[in-house]
Motif scaffolding. Structure first.
Motif, mmCIF file in Angstrom:
data_model
loop_
_atom_site.group_PDB
_atom_site.id
_atom_site.type_symbol
_atom_site.label_atom_id
_atom_site.label_comp_id
_atom_site.label_asym_id
_atom_site.label_seq_id
_atom_site.Cartn_x
_atom_site.Cartn_y
_atom_site.Cartn_z
ATOM 1 N N PRO A 17 2.327 -12.697 -7.184
ATOM 2 C CA PRO A 17 3.381 -13.508 -6.546
ATOM 3 C C PRO A 17 2.850 -14.307 -5.358
ATOM 4 O O PRO A 17 3.314 -15.418 -5.105
ATOM 5 C CB PRO A 17 4.410 -12.473 -6.086
ATOM 6 N N HIS A 18 1.886 -13.745 -4.613
ATOM 7 C CA HIS A 18 1.356 -14.405 -3.405
ATOM 8 C C HIS A 18 -0.168 -14.287 -3.391
ATOM 9 O O HIS A 18 -0.714 -13.363 -3.994
ATOM 10 C CB HIS A 18 1.866 -13.700 -2.135
ATOM 11 N N ASP A 20 -3.331 -12.858 -2.133
ATOM 12 C CA ASP A 20 -3.754 -11.498 -1.711
ATOM 13 C C ASP A 20 -3.295 -10.418 -2.693
ATOM 14 O O ASP A 20 -3.900 -9.356 -2.760
ATOM 15 C CB ASP A 20 -3.398 -11.116 -0.250
ATOM 16 N N ASP A 21 -2.213 -10.672 -3.481
ATOM 17 C CA ASP A 21 -1.767 -9.654 -4.441
ATOM 18 C C ASP A 21 -2.811 -9.439 -5.541
ATOM 19 O O ASP A 21 -2.961 -8.329 -6.054
ATOM 20 C CB ASP A 21 -0.420 -10.043 -5.069
ATOM 21 N N HIS A 143 8.218 -9.869 -5.586
ATOM 22 C CA HIS A 143 7.502 -9.009 -6.536
ATOM 23 C C HIS A 143 8.429 -8.497 -7.633
ATOM 24 O O HIS A 143 8.099 -8.556 -8.819
ATOM 25 C CB HIS A 143 6.850 -7.836 -5.800
ATOM 26 N N HIS A 169 4.315 -2.992 -2.194
ATOM 27 C CA HIS A 169 5.251 -2.591 -1.130
ATOM 28 C C HIS A 169 6.016 -1.371 -1.609
ATOM 29 O O HIS A 169 6.652 -1.410 -2.651
ATOM 30 C CB HIS A 169 6.203 -3.734 -0.792
HETATM 31 ZN ZN LIG Z 1 2.933 -10.302 -2.441
#
Ligand SMILES: [Zn+2]
Length: 320
Positions: A17-18, A20-21, A143, A169
């Protein structure tokens, strides 16, 4: 499970999703697939552009306008390219969708067809036999929504690849993710180097991110969870007038005010969704008021049922 354990035949598609994931969730798996002679692709949904606190801190500015947000997104896109290089992944393996941070749920609601088409285009071009994406119960809204989108994109495919989920998370609960990948040789240091490339994120969250990256990678296998159509929550009546129920199926997405949602109350006090013709069925509760707290309290859950649900034929076509 096709594509697992990894081999030269593994074709892994990671859903991030972003920026770093990809590293936090799958930094070891990506390296191991490449080391085995397999192939990888990454769908980067957003550029992580709505990330105001690290940006305020690093840029020493209070007001983040659209120009500043775009600049931050470009910086984070650059960081992910450097991180992938550290993991040995070629730049051509990255498929950025260019969506906005914190907007995956809105995309799911407002443009389900276009969002699914963007994911399907990569699925069809790359033909993965293993997809690795965020866990449904990850408490970051992007996410959980990314998981729902991937499941809806895979629903109805003739030869759907195996699906694994990773948790970023709420990782304290990760021990129930039974598939474990331990680092081999230099893979752990390389994962840490990749993480260090995400400089914008390491400034304020470096400790948490390093702790995550030093743990073995844990995955859960994702299959359709067959339930009985009941919601997993019994929200207090005092909140009902502000609550909304988001329902996502392959036929579409509806965002009902709680008081108008097609719910029936069972004798034991639980709530059951009256009808949803297409499966899988995902639900999420949210409050109809603005909040600075971004994480989900009643985040996405699957309530797929094989039972014919009362009113299914009327409600199903309305979805969407
Ligand atoms: Zn993320």
């Amino acid at each position: 499970m096709p594509g697992w354990p990894v081999s030269a035949q593994t074709r892994l598609l990671v859903i991030a999703p972003h920026p770093d994931d990809e590293t936090l969730g799958c930094g070891l798996l990506l390296q191991q697939v490449l080391a085995a002679g397999g192939d990888v692709r990454i769908i980067l949904m957003t550029d992580g552009d709505n990330n105001p606190w690290p940006q305020r801190h690093l840029e020493r500015r209070l007001i983040i306008n659209d120009v500043a947000r775009r600049r931050w997104g470009a910086k984070r896109r650059d960081e992910v390219m450097h991180a992938l290089k550290q993991l040995g992944v070629p730049a051509s393996a990255l498929h950025p969708l260019g969506w906005h941070d914190m907007e995956v749920t809105r995309r799911l609601s407002d443009d389900l067809t276009g969002s699914i088409a963007a994911i399907r285009a990569v699925l069809e071009a790359f033909q993965p036999n293993l997809v690795c994406g965020p866990a449904l119960r990850d408490s970051h809204p992007d996410h959980g929504a990314a998981h729902v989108l991937v499941r809806l994109a895979l629903a109805g495919m003739d030869q759907a690849p195996a699906l694994l989920a990773y948790l970023v998370h709420g990782a304290g609960d990760a021990p129930d993710c039974p598939l474990l990948i331990e680092a081999v040789a230099e893979q752990q240091p390389r994962k840490l180097q990749a993480l260090a490339e995400h400089r914008t994120q390491m400034t304020l969250s470096g400790k948490r991110m390093r702790r995550l990256a030093l743990s073995p990678e844990r995955y859960m296998q994702v299959d359709t969870q067959v339930g009985d159509g009941r919601l997993p929550w019994r929200p207090p009546a005092v909140l009902h007038r502000w609550l909304r129920l988001l329902v996502a199926t392959p036929a579409g997405v509806r965002d009902w005010p709680w008081l108008e949602a097609p719910l029936v109350r069972d004798a034991d006090g639980s709530f059951r969704l009256e009808g949803a013709a297409c499966r899988p069925v995902f639900v999420k509760l949210h409050l109809d008021w603005p909040s600075p707290w971004i994480f989900d309290h009643w985040g996405w859950r699957e309530i797929t049922t094989t039972l014919p649900l009362h009113g299914e034929e009327e409600i199903g076509p309305k979805l969407g």
